[in-house]
Design a protein around this motif. Structure first.
Motif, short mmCIF file in Angstrom:
data_model
loop_
_atom_site.label_atom_id
_atom_site.label_comp_id
_atom_site.label_asym_id
_atom_site.label_seq_id
_atom_site.Cartn_x
_atom_site.Cartn_y
_atom_site.Cartn_z
N GLN A 58 7.53 3.85 -15.42
CA GLN A 58 7.01 5.22 -15.62
C GLN A 58 6.25 5.30 -16.95
N LEU A 59 6.80 4.67 -17.95
CA LEU A 59 6.19 4.69 -19.29
C LEU A 59 4.81 4.04 -19.28
N ASN B 191 2.92 3.62 -16.52
CA ASN B 191 2.18 4.08 -15.32
C ASN B 191 2.00 2.96 -14.30
N LEU B 192 3.03 2.13 -14.15
CA LEU B 192 2.91 1.02 -13.20
C LEU B 192 3.19 1.52 -11.79
N PRO B 193 2.54 0.93 -10.79
CA PRO B 193 2.90 1.29 -9.41
C PRO B 193 4.31 0.79 -9.13
N GLY C 115 0.27 -5.84 6.01
CA GLY C 115 -0.66 -5.22 5.06
C GLY C 115 -0.25 -3.83 4.64
N LEU C 116 1.06 -3.54 4.64
CA LEU C 116 1.54 -2.21 4.28
C LEU C 116 2.00 -2.18 2.83
N TRP C 117 2.09 -0.98 2.27
CA TRP C 117 2.67 -0.82 0.95
C TRP C 117 4.14 -1.20 1.06
N GLU D 166 6.81 0.91 2.77
CA GLU D 166 6.72 1.07 4.22
C GLU D 166 7.52 -0.01 4.95
N GLN E 177 9.10 2.76 17.84
CA GLN E 177 8.02 2.87 16.85
C GLN E 177 8.38 2.21 15.54
N HIS F 22 0.91 7.68 18.37
CA HIS F 22 2.01 7.40 17.46
C HIS F 22 1.45 7.36 16.05
N ARG G 70 1.48 3.83 10.33
CA ARG G 70 2.04 3.75 8.97
C ARG G 70 0.90 3.81 7.96
N PRO G 71 1.14 4.50 6.83
CA PRO G 71 0.09 4.58 5.80
C PRO G 71 -0.31 3.20 5.28
N ARG G 72 -1.56 3.10 4.88
CA ARG G 72 -2.10 1.84 4.36
C ARG G 72 -2.45 1.99 2.88
N PRO G 73 -2.16 0.97 2.09
CA PRO G 73 -2.51 1.06 0.67
C PRO G 73 -4.01 0.85 0.46
N ARG H 133 -4.23 3.45 -7.17
CA ARG H 133 -3.81 3.05 -5.82
C ARG H 133 -3.42 4.30 -5.04
N LEU I 89 -2.09 5.84 -0.81
CA LEU I 89 -1.72 5.56 0.58
C LEU I 89 -2.56 6.43 1.51
N HIS J 178 3.99 10.07 7.26
CA HIS J 178 2.97 9.45 8.09
C HIS J 178 1.84 10.42 8.42
N GLU K 84 -1.12 10.10 -0.70
CA GLU K 84 -0.37 9.96 -1.96
C GLU K 84 -1.16 9.08 -2.90
N ILE L 53 -0.82 6.58 -6.37
CA ILE L 53 0.22 5.82 -7.08
C ILE L 53 -0.40 5.24 -8.36
N PRO L 54 0.02 5.67 -9.53
CA PRO L 54 1.05 6.67 -9.81
C PRO L 54 0.50 8.08 -9.63
N LEU M 123 0.67 10.47 -15.01
CA LEU M 123 0.43 9.53 -16.10
C LEU M 123 1.30 9.93 -17.29
N HIS M 124 1.94 8.94 -17.87
CA HIS M 124 2.86 9.20 -18.97
C HIS M 124 2.12 9.73 -20.20
N ILE N 71 -3.80 2.10 -15.60
CA ILE N 71 -4.40 3.38 -16.00
C ILE N 71 -3.44 4.07 -16.96
#
Lengths: 348, 227
Positions: free
Chosen positions: A147-148, A150-152, A198-200, A203, A255, B96, B99-102, B139, B141, B161, B179, B181-182, B185-186, B221
């Motif tokens: 958090q400090l 700002n990392l994913p 290829g998902l986050w 997920e 699903q 259906h 799923r979200p993609r980055p 980044r 989603l 979704h 969404e 990510i992040p 920001l701190h 960032i």
């Protein structure tokens, strides 16, 4: 779950009580020399087991141990909450260096305290509490650092915390940190399913196949990591639960599968696979005398049958008839299990 | 003792890896972006239990038209043909939620509503978005949402979704950034104090301060300075 040492101590105590009953009934009479040798041997065995600090030699001690386990769990939750709230309460008013110190130093202190507690207090309850709080402090450390800066968010934190908890669990033979370790490393493995798709990483936690693989791996892990023996039931219990849970969920919601294709076909496939795997698991547990896995498997089988009954009959028959059918199935399961138990008793 | 040392070493290594990589990232600054900041952006700090931060609030989907969410873009992000072909259509029983993609998401502050960030561009994580002085790259989603026909869409709903329309109504499906990510920001204690003194403690966007957001070459960032 009783440890191997506890089972051994309980067996000795039960043997002594039964011997006393047999002698009182005149069925058996040991000569004094043999009785003295037996008593001395058992006393030495019990003393050695008691020295390990984890064995209850009386009913009263067992009740106290149960209380200590509850106190350990409550203490862990309370101390973790206290630490987390302390960090968040003071975080905003601190400069960078104290912020880093606030999240990194407590983990080190708790590791040292875990070691000291494990040396001074052999039962392991205090060490277990401190090690678990240390693992949670480490998770807070990585989370706040992210958090400090700002990392994913990252699955790497799960692995780090899991390995950390495992080091303390195996180093000091502590059960509660083991559960944190299984959660951390298991969670990390679970998320790996996101990579080929290829998902986050988060997920990955919606994919059911990696969960089942983690369950299977956890179930068979005691074969490769037999020591300490008291960890094995936890591995098997958690593994069986995850595997069955995955199968039940996949059969109801295709699903969540990572397999591409028609959702209905996937659900039917998992219904068939679920029946085979759950039956196989129960059969394996009966053959290997794995009581806990057998209980989890039986519970899973009942749940599986109930879900199939809902699938097949809920829309077709009156509700009273549906519950009559469920009752009939429950009776049938009881009869099958009774027969199995009878067969095993006869075999002995 | 060796196990305790191993655990302590792991703590050192994990923290070291994070701190060293962040330090490297901050040594290779890709771009500086000056933004306006108002009270609605700020959260935490002071007497609150929350860490001080600058929120990245996304503008409603209807007010943005990002590039990279067309058919080719969605395919590059990894969405299946079935999902892509559903864009613009009403959701039926065969659909259906994918799923979200980055993705890398380009954001630009809206001039008319400075609390909000409009999504300008979306590319897969394997691609690259150029950082510049008026937009930032984070980044995010990408997923699907359902647009109600009446009344106009509400972009604040749903971060899973997709956001379904209320029961009984069905709307057209469309791709959107669900969404970032992040999402915040701190701010250090000096930055939050400086910004609070300029924008006040209300939750309105009446008064504004300024912040400079730095983007690292590797995707990092952070808030470089405020005034």
């Amino acid at each position: 779950m009783p440890s191997a040492d506890q089972l051994r101590a309980s067996a000795i105590i039960a043997f002594r009580e039964e011997l006393a009953r047999l002698e009182a009934a005149g069925v058996l009479a040991l000569d004094p020399a043999a009785r003295d040798r037996l008593r001395a041997h058992h006393e030495a065995e019990l003393a050695a087991l008691a020295a390990s600090g984890e064995v209850d030699l009386t009913e009263a001690a067992a009740r106290l141990s149960a209380g200590m386990r509850i106190a350990t769990l409550l203490g862990t939750i309370a101390l973790s909450a206290a630490y987390g709230l302390f960090v968040s309460a003071h975080w905003g008013g601190l400069a960078l260096a104290p912020q880093l110190a606030l999240v990194i130093v407590p983990t080190f202190l708790l590791v040292i305290l875990t070691h000291v507690a494990a040396v001074l207090e052999r039962s392991g309850y205090v060490a277990s509490l401190l090690a678990t709080v240390a693992a949670i402090a480490f998770a807070t450390n990585l989370g706040t650092l992210g958090q400090l800066l700002n990392l994913p968010d990252s699955r790497g934190a799960l692995l780090a915390v899991g390995v950390f908890a495992m080091l303390l669990a195996y180093g000091y033979s502590l059960t509660l940190p083991l559960l944190v370790g299984i959660g951390g490393i298991g969670g990390w493995l679970w998320t790996l399913g996101a990579i080929p798709l290829g998902l986050w990483w988060r997920e990955g936690l919606t994919l059911i196949e990696p969960l089942m693989l983690v369950g299977l791996l956890t179930l068979v892990l005691p074969a490769w990591l037999p020591r300490p023996a008291k960890f094995a039931p936890w591995y098997r219990g958690i593994g069986a639960t995850l595997l069955i849970l995955g199968l039940l969920v996949a059969a109801g919601n295709g699903q969540l599968s990572a397999i591409p294709g028609d959702v209905k076909t996937i659900e039917i496939g998992y219904k068939i696979l679920g029946a085979i795997v759950i039956a196989g698991l129960v059969a394996w547990a009966i053959r290997r005398d794995q009581r806990l896995v057998m209980q989890i498997g039986a519970a899973g089988a009942v749940l599986y049958l109930f879900m199939r009954l809902v699938d097949w009959f809920w829309d077709w028959v009156p509700q009273w008839l549906f519950f009559l059918l469920v009752g009939g199935f429950a009776l049938a399961v009881l009869l099958v299990l009774r027969r199995l138990r009878h067969t095993r008793v006869e075999a002995r | 003792m060796k196990w305790a040392l191993a655990a302590a070493s792991l703590v050192v290594v994990a923290n070291g890896v994070v701190l060293v990589s962040a330090r490297r990232e901050r040594a290779l600054i890709g771009a500086f972006t000056a933004i306006d900041v108002c009270a609605e952006h700020l959260t935490g700090g002071g007497d609150t239990d929350e860490a001080p931060a600058l929120r990245l609030i996304l503008a409603p989907d209807s007010m943005t038209d990002p590039s990279g969410l067309d058919e080719a873009g969605l395919r590059a992000l990894g969405f299946a043909d079935a999902a892509i072909s559903a864009v613009g259509r009403e959701r039926d029983s065969t659909f259906h939620w994918p799923r979200p993609r980055p993705a890398w998401v380009g954001l630009r502050q809206r001039p008319d509503s400075l609390a909000q960030w409009a999504v300008t561009e979306v590319v897969p994580l394997s691609g690259r978005l150029e950082r510049d002085s008026i937009s930032i790259v984070v980044r995010g989603l990408v997923g699907f949402r359902e647009r109600r026909q009446e009344p106009p869409p509400d972009a604040t709903a749903g971060h899973q979704h997709g956001a379904a329309a209320p029961a009984g109504t069905r709307g057209a499906l469309y791709p959107a950034v669900l969404e970032v990510i992040p999402s915040r920001l701190h701010l250090d204690r000096g930055q939050i104090a400086a910004l609070r003194s300029v924008v006040g403690h209300t939750m309105e966007c009446g008064m504004k301060g300024q912040a400079v957001i730095a983007s690292g070459a590797g995707g990092g960032i952070w808030v470089e300075s405020v005034r």
